[in-house]
Write a protein that holds these residues in place. Structure first.
Motif, PDB file in Angstrom:
ATOM      1  N   THR A 378       0.840  -1.205   0.000  1.00  0.00           N
ATOM      2  CA  THR A 378       0.000   0.000   0.000  1.00  0.00           C
ATOM      3  C   THR A 378       0.879   1.262   0.000  1.00  0.00           C
ATOM      4  O   THR A 378       1.964   1.261   0.598  1.00  0.00           O
ATOM      5  CB  THR A 378      -0.877   0.023   1.263  1.00  0.00           C
ATOM      6  OG1 THR A 378      -0.025  -0.193   2.400  1.00  0.00           O
ATOM      7  CG2 THR A 378      -1.954  -1.030   1.232  1.00  0.00           C
ATOM      8  N   GLY A 379       0.398   2.274  -0.674  1.00  0.00           N
ATOM      9  CA  GLY A 379       1.077   3.578  -0.659  1.00  0.00           C
ATOM     10  C   GLY A 379       2.385   3.624  -1.408  1.00  0.00           C
ATOM     11  O   GLY A 379       3.240   4.459  -1.121  1.00  0.00           O
ATOM     12  N   THR A 380       2.573   2.720  -2.390  1.00  0.00           N
ATOM     13  CA  THR A 380       3.857   2.691  -3.096  1.00  0.00           C
ATOM     14  C   THR A 380       3.741   3.187  -4.535  1.00  0.00           C
ATOM     15  O   THR A 380       4.651   3.005  -5.330  1.00  0.00           O
ATOM     16  CB  THR A 380       4.444   1.255  -3.090  1.00  0.00           C
ATOM     17  OG1 THR A 380       3.459   0.362  -3.631  1.00  0.00           O
ATOM     18  CG2 THR A 380       4.852   0.818  -1.712  1.00  0.00           C
ATOM     19  N   GLY A 381       2.600   3.764  -4.900  1.00  0.00           N
ATOM     20  CA  GLY A 381       2.485   4.373  -6.230  1.00  0.00           C
ATOM     21  C   GLY A 381       1.924   3.466  -7.312  1.00  0.00           C
ATOM     22  O   GLY A 381       2.245   3.627  -8.489  1.00  0.00           O
ATOM     23  N   LYS A 382       1.044   2.550  -6.923  1.00  0.00           N
ATOM     24  CA  LYS A 382       0.444   1.659  -7.932  1.00  0.00           C
ATOM     25  C   LYS A 382      -0.437   2.451  -8.907  1.00  0.00           C
ATOM     26  O   LYS A 382      -0.492   2.138 -10.082  1.00  0.00           O
ATOM     27  CB  LYS A 382      -0.392   0.555  -7.259  1.00  0.00           C
ATOM     28  CG  LYS A 382       0.444  -0.480  -6.525  1.00  0.00           C
ATOM     29  CD  LYS A 382      -0.364  -1.630  -6.048  1.00  0.00           C
ATOM     30  CE  LYS A 382      -1.291  -1.292  -4.892  1.00  0.00           C
ATOM     31  NZ  LYS A 382      -0.611  -0.900  -3.649  1.00  0.00           N
ATOM     32  N   SER A 383      -1.123   3.466  -8.381  1.00  0.00           N
ATOM     33  CA  SER A 383      -2.057   4.206  -9.249  1.00  0.00           C
ATOM     34  C   SER A 383      -1.342   4.747 -10.479  1.00  0.00           C
ATOM     35  O   SER A 383      -1.781   4.511 -11.613  1.00  0.00           O
ATOM     36  CB  SER A 383      -2.710   5.352  -8.488  1.00  0.00           C
ATOM     37  OG  SER A 383      -3.178   4.904  -7.251  1.00  0.00           O
ATOM     38  N   ALA A 384      -0.231   5.460 -10.263  1.00  0.00           N
ATOM     39  CA  ALA A 384       0.486   6.006 -11.421  1.00  0.00           C
ATOM     40  C   ALA A 384       0.996   4.871 -12.302  1.00  0.00           C
ATOM     41  O   ALA A 384       1.076   5.025 -13.525  1.00  0.00           O
ATOM     42  CB  ALA A 384       1.633   6.876 -10.940  1.00  0.00           C
ATOM     43  N   ALA A 385       1.318   3.748 -11.677  1.00  0.00           N
ATOM     44  CA  ALA A 385       1.853   2.617 -12.456  1.00  0.00           C
ATOM     45  C   ALA A 385       0.850   2.122 -13.490  1.00  0.00           C
ATOM     46  O   ALA A 385       1.242   1.584 -14.520  1.00  0.00           O
ATOM     47  CB  ALA A 385       2.260   1.480 -11.519  1.00  0.00           C
ATOM     48  N   ARG A 683       2.222   5.752   4.332  1.00  0.00           N
ATOM     49  CA  ARG A 683       2.288   5.778   2.866  1.00  0.00           C
ATOM     50  C   ARG A 683       3.561   6.467   2.403  1.00  0.00           C
ATOM     51  O   ARG A 683       4.163   7.228   3.164  1.00  0.00           O
ATOM     52  CB  ARG A 683       1.040   6.470   2.307  1.00  0.00           C
ATOM     53  CG  ARG A 683      -0.230   5.689   2.631  1.00  0.00           C
ATOM     54  CD  ARG A 683      -1.461   6.359   2.141  1.00  0.00           C
ATOM     55  NE  ARG A 683      -1.674   6.197   0.704  1.00  0.00           N
ATOM     56  CZ  ARG A 683      -2.063   5.083   0.125  1.00  0.00           C
ATOM     57  NH1 ARG A 683      -2.278   4.002   0.861  1.00  0.00           N
ATOM     58  NH2 ARG A 683      -2.251   5.025  -1.179  1.00  0.00           N
ATOM     59  N   GLU A 684       3.964   6.166   1.203  1.00  0.00           N
ATOM     60  CA  GLU A 684       5.186   6.721   0.601  1.00  0.00           C
ATOM     61  C   GLU A 684       6.400   6.493   1.495  1.00  0.00           C
ATOM     62  O   GLU A 684       7.266   7.345   1.611  1.00  0.00           O
ATOM     63  CB  GLU A 684       5.034   8.221   0.337  1.00  0.00           C
ATOM     64  CG  GLU A 684       3.908   8.582  -0.600  1.00  0.00           C
ATOM     65  CD  GLU A 684       3.701  10.076  -0.663  1.00  0.00           C
ATOM     66  OE1 GLU A 684       4.651  10.784  -0.986  1.00  0.00           O
ATOM     67  OE2 GLU A 684       2.575  10.515  -0.370  1.00  0.00           O
ATOM     68  N   GLY A 685       6.418   5.377   2.195  1.00  0.00           N
ATOM     69  CA  GLY A 685       7.578   5.044   3.031  1.00  0.00           C
ATOM     70  C   GLY A 685       7.661   5.832   4.326  1.00  0.00           C
ATOM     71  O   GLY A 685       8.676   5.806   5.015  1.00  0.00           O
TER      72      GLY A 685
HETATM   73  N1  LIG Z   1       7.050   8.378  -8.626  1.00  0.00           N
HETATM   74  C1  LIG Z   1       6.557   8.983  -7.577  1.00  0.00           C
HETATM   75  N2  LIG Z   1       7.261   9.940  -6.969  1.00  0.00           N
HETATM   76  C2  LIG Z   1       6.778  10.555  -5.883  1.00  0.00           C
HETATM   77  N3  LIG Z   1       5.594  10.276  -5.310  1.00  0.00           N
HETATM   78  C3  LIG Z   1       4.858   9.325  -5.873  1.00  0.00           C
HETATM   79  C4  LIG Z   1       5.289   8.637  -7.033  1.00  0.00           C
HETATM   80  N4  LIG Z   1       4.328   7.735  -7.367  1.00  0.00           N
HETATM   81  C5  LIG Z   1       3.352   7.868  -6.460  1.00  0.00           C
HETATM   82  N5  LIG Z   1       3.654   8.810  -5.579  1.00  0.00           N
HETATM   83  C6  LIG Z   1       2.831   9.231  -4.413  1.00  0.00           C
HETATM   84  O1  LIG Z   1       2.710   8.102  -3.549  1.00  0.00           O
HETATM   85  C7  LIG Z   1       1.485   8.158  -2.859  1.00  0.00           C
HETATM   86  C8  LIG Z   1       0.800   6.803  -2.889  1.00  0.00           C
HETATM   87  O2  LIG Z   1       0.496   6.457  -4.199  1.00  0.00           O
HETATM   88  P1  LIG Z   1      -0.776   5.577  -4.565  1.00  0.00           P
HETATM   89  O3  LIG Z   1      -1.996   6.140  -3.991  1.00  0.00           O
HETATM   90  O4  LIG Z   1      -0.703   5.346  -6.025  1.00  0.00           O
HETATM   91  O5  LIG Z   1      -0.417   4.228  -3.777  1.00  0.00           O
HETATM   92  P2  LIG Z   1      -1.021   2.775  -3.974  1.00  0.00           P
HETATM   93  O6  LIG Z   1       0.130   1.857  -4.098  1.00  0.00           O
HETATM   94  O7  LIG Z   1      -1.999   2.795  -5.073  1.00  0.00           O
HETATM   95  O8  LIG Z   1      -1.711   2.538  -2.576  1.00  0.00           O
HETATM   96  P3  LIG Z   1      -2.984   1.616  -2.208  1.00  0.00           P
HETATM   97  O9  LIG Z   1      -2.518   0.211  -2.210  1.00  0.00           O
HETATM   98  O10 LIG Z   1      -3.374   2.078  -0.861  1.00  0.00           O
HETATM   99  O11 LIG Z   1      -4.002   1.869  -3.257  1.00  0.00           O
HETATM  100  C9  LIG Z   1       0.669   9.233  -3.524  1.00  0.00           C
HETATM  101  O12 LIG Z   1       0.657  10.360  -2.705  1.00  0.00           O
HETATM  102  C10 LIG Z   1       1.404   9.570  -4.785  1.00  0.00           C
HETATM  103  O13 LIG Z   1       1.279  10.904  -5.118  1.00  0.00           O
END
Ligand SMILES: Nc1ncnc2c1ncn2[C@@H]1O[C@H](COP(=O)(O)OP(=O)(O)OP(=O)(O)O)[C@@H](O)[C@H]1O
Length: 801
Positions: A378-385, A683-685
């Motif tokens: 969780t919170g490791t940036g999957k959405s952007a991925a 989140r985000e480490g």
């Molecule tokens: N490459 C990046 N550099 C800096 N911040 C990032 C990067 N990618 C994502 N983030 C930030 O990391 C945070 C968590 O990202 P995100 O919501 O995508 O997590 P997730 O893995 O989808 O979590 P969950 O499992 O809870 O859905 C967000 O605030 C996002 O803006």
């Protein structure tokens, strides 16, 4: 035949053909199949057959492997040069072990071979101690170098390799720490094999614990097969039986399976036939000389050595991984991965320069157009991925597409909650900042259907973010979206395990049935239990890529989140909760807390109680109107010094920055939900804290998360003043709210298998809860509801008249 009839027929034929093509493109195909079964039943039937076939093949392969080891030993015992590769089959034993290792090592397959859920545990210490056992090592004359068997450059797979090897001699890892069930199963095997040992008349050698174990367990497997084999031989016609005997006496030239079968049929302690063993025949020499027995076990030892080698590598990797986990970002930058410069510009404006680990691991695969199943914490940036490949797909399609009459929807993103859909749309808009002409629409419940339709018509968009229910409504009410979806190129399932779970699966199946088959599918989640991975093929192509950045031996929750549990009786829960909040606010002035409750109505009750106690609280759950929910969610995103009381609508995917504490009151529905709730903090480490407040009878749940780093929280001393304050505030809450809370409480725990089974206890506990919220007597329930819940004649249940 007149020309008009011919023309009419050809028109009808082309119409049928068109319809057929349409149905095929829609992923539908014929609606009924032979025997009147529907498409899904037919599909499942075939999938089951394929699985059975694979299982059978695997079983055969295992038997062959054991046969190969035994024949290798026999040849050695007879002192002949090892010609097994020439006489038996094209493959030498070493190669066979290697081949099996490779087969089991198929990336992503490791925990599918594990019969139980949850991550595998580190190897038992005995294996690690192996090299120290000089007694054993002294006698090894290893024809196989384990380091060579473990292919270099496959370090990432060492867990799997290890697991695979464990599987090749399946039960030999005596102390593997799987779930209780598996342990029990294993213990059964061990004991049965020990019994056989004593029957066999072979002397046990106490100096060979590991080899003995792998041998004896091997025998357990063999014996099971022996029965089948004997039976099958018994059922053979007489002439065939004779032939079979003749064949088997022909020594080493017989087929492996037959010779093994014969030996098995004669008892496992008879290691080979007279012809093959000569003076070592156990018929003439009952006891096998220890020295030669030592040699027999060469291959088992080699397997142990390989396993040791793999474990060593795995430990190094784990250490490496731990240090890597401390940093969320990888070294790779977004401008190195071939995405459009305008997107990179938007990323830079949002502060994204380097990729996170999951982005690095998955982007190239997704951008290549492959299907992928991705697991990352969780919170490791999957959405952007997954949003970045979605944008690239649209850009590619737009650049080559000729204008169409119906503008197609190119990307569909499904997610389980409305808030998450809104959040993903907002993120997409940030990434699309510099792209003109790419539109995003959100289709979620709680918004007027007609408004949706109007928006879809006036502003057709290439990307749709939707919850399954609302999208299905649009398809079923024929709002024209079905036609637009025919051009779909990419399907994304965020929180995929939840969407493929029982609650959503039917809707998702129906939706997928309406989408074109020629598409790319991406599934993302922080948790992907084994069953979900199995059924993911409902959506994914067979040759999809599985990416797991968590690793099967790693903790699935963020490393920097401290996790606690606190066990206390119901009546003290609200007082303890108030105490914890007070302490936390003192320690963290910029506090931001989420409290998860089991149901919407319990959420509402707790909200009213804490509001009465003058705390800065907000509530969010499915009983609230969507506009209210969106407002609260936005407010909590922006604010500090706020407590959000929520049902599970916020447990997955919601990115509320800087949450300092997560409290769970009562157990979550399952292990996965626990992990997602914890994931709202850290989140985000970053660092975070999480406390689960449970009643003594809920303690069983701790077993489901025993691999996670939870510490028991000491029971706080509650001062009499707080007690009084809680009681007074509770007394002010409307009885309707309390009664609804009781009803939903009963419904929730009744649906949890472990508790709902014992209805009498369930009702007793529900009544304790009712007392703890200040109700004079438990509220009554409708007869129909009681019947449905199996509670009609249970003492303590009051039926409404
Ligand atoms: N490459 C990046 N550099 C800096 N911040 C990032 C990067 N990618 C994502 N983030 C930030 O990391 C945070 C968590 O990202 P995100 O919501 O995508 O997590 P997730 O893995 O989808 O979590 P969950 O499992 O809870 O859905 C967000 O605030 C996002 O803006």
């Amino acid at each position: 035949m007149s020309s008009s009839i011919v023309a009419e027929r050809s028109r009808a034929l082309s119409k049928i053909l068109c319809n057929f093509i349409l149905v095929r493109n829609m992923g539908g195909g014929p609606r009924t199949f032979p025997g009147g079964v529907n498409k899904w039943k037919w599909k499942r039937m075939h999938e089951k057959r394929a699985r059975d076939k694979e299982r059978r093949l695997l079983e055969q392969e295992k038997q062959l492997y054991q046969a190969r080891i035994r024949s290798h030993i026999r040849v050695k015992l007879a002192g002949k040069p090892d010609t097994s590769s020439a006489t038996h089959s094209p493959m030498a034993p070493e190669d066979h072990i290697k081949a099996l290792a490779n087969r089991f090592m198929k990336e992503g397959a490791e925990d599918l071979w594990n019969r139980n859920d949850g991550p595998l545990k580190p190897p038992p210490p005995r294996l690690r101690e192996f090299p120290g056992s000089s007694r054993r090592r002294g006698s090894i004359s290893s024809p196989v170098d384990p380091r060579k068997l473990v292919p270099e450059g496959r370090h990432m797979l060492s867990d799997r390799q290890n697991k695979n090897l464990m599987n090749t001699s399946r039960n030999s890892t005596h102390t593997r720490d799987y779930s209780t069930q598996s342990r029990r199963r294993f213990q059964r095997n061990e004991s049965s094999s020990e019994d056989e040992d004593s029957d066999s008349g072979l002397e046990r050698n106490p100096t060979r614990p590991i080899v003995r174990n792998s041998f004896s367990t091997q025998k357990t497997v063999i014996n099971a097969n022996a029965d089948d084999y004997i039976n099958s031989k018994k059922n053979m016609p007489k002439r065939k039986r004779k032939l079979w005997r003749d064949d088997s006496s022909s020594g080493e030239s017989e087929s492996d399976m037959d010779s093994e079968g014969l030996r098995i049929a004669r008892g496992v302690n008879k290691i080979g036939s007279s012809a093959s063993l000569g003076k070592y025949d156990v018929k003439t020499k009952r006891r096998v000389p220890p020295s030669s027995y030592d040699e027999e076990s060469d291959l088992s030892e080699q397997v142990e050595l390989i396993r040791y080698e793999l474990n060593k590598r795995k430990m190094t990797e784990n250490e490496q991984q731990k240090s890597e986990e401390d940093t969320l970002l990888s070294q790779k930058r977004f401008d190195e991965c071939g995405i459009s410069p305008l997107t990179i510009k938007a990323l830079s404006s949002a502060g994204y320069i380097r990729m996170t680990r999951v982005q690095e691991a998955s982007l190239s695969v997704c951008l290549e157009g492959k299907d992928a199943l991705v697991k990352a914490k969780t919170g490791t940036g999957k959405s952007a991925a997954f949003l970045l490949p979605a944008i690239e797909t649209v850009l590619k399609a737009v650049s080559v597409n000729v204008p169409q009459r119906v503008p197609p929807i190119l990307v569909l993103i499904l997610c389980p909650t409305r808030e998450l859909a809104i959040q993903l749309t907002a993120e997409l808009k940030v990434l699309l900042k510099y792209h003109d002409g790419i539109g995003v629409q959100t289709l979620i419940g709680g918004i007027r259907f007609k408004d949706d339709q109007k928006r879809l018509e006036s502003d057709p968009s290439q990307i749709i973010v939707a919850t399954p229910g609302r999208l299905l409504d649009h398809i079923e009410y024929k709002s024209g979206i079905s036609l637009q979806l025919m051009g779909l190129q990419m399907l994304i399932l965020d929180e995929a395990d939840h969407l493929l779970d029982l609650g959503f699966r039917k809707s998702v199946e129906k939706l997928v049935d309406c989408l074109p088959r020629q598409r790319q599918s991406l599934l993302f989640s922080a948790t992907l239990p084994k069953e979900v991975r199995r059924i993911s093929q409902l959506v994914l192509k067979r040759d999809h890529t599985y990416i797991d950045t968590v690793g099967i031996n790693s903790v699935e929750t963020p490393v920097k989140v401290k996790q606690y549990y606190l066990v206390a009786s119901h009546e003290s829960h609200f007082q303890i909760l108030h105490h914890i909040l007070k302490e936390h606010i003192l320690q963290a002035p910029d506090y931001k807390v989420i409290i998860f409750c089991i149901t919407g109505m319990v959420t509402s009750l707790l909200y009213q109680l804490l509001r009465e106690m003058k705390m800065n609280v907000r509530e969010i759950h499915s009983r609230k109107p969507q506009l209210y929910r969106t407002r609260i969610s936005d407010e909590f995103k922006e604010s500090k010094q706020l407590i959000l009381i929520s049902s599970d609508v916020s447990s997955r995917g919601m990115n509320y920055p800087d949450v300092s504490l997560v409290i769970q009151v009562g157990i979550p529905t399952d292990r996965e939900q626990y992990i997602h709730r914890v994931g709202r903090t850290g989140r985000e480490g970053k660092e975070g804290e999480c406390i689960m407040l449970i009643a003594p009878w809920e303690e069983y749940f701790l077993d489901e998360i025993k691999d996670l780093p939870l510490t028991r929280f000491p029971l706080p001393d509650i001062d009499p003043e707080t007690k009084l304050k809680v009681e007074n505030s509770m007394a002010k809450i409307d009885n309707d709210v309390k009664e609804s809370a009781y009803h939903t409480w009963l419904g929730y725990y009744n649906s949890i298998r472990e508790i709902g089974r014992d209805k009498i206890t369930l009702v007793e506990l529900a009544n304790q809860f009712s007392e703890s919220i200040g109700l004079q007597r438990p509220p009554s329930i409708f007869r129909k509801t009681a019947l449905k819940m199996g509670l009609k004649d249970i003492p303590g249940i009051r039926i409404r008249r």
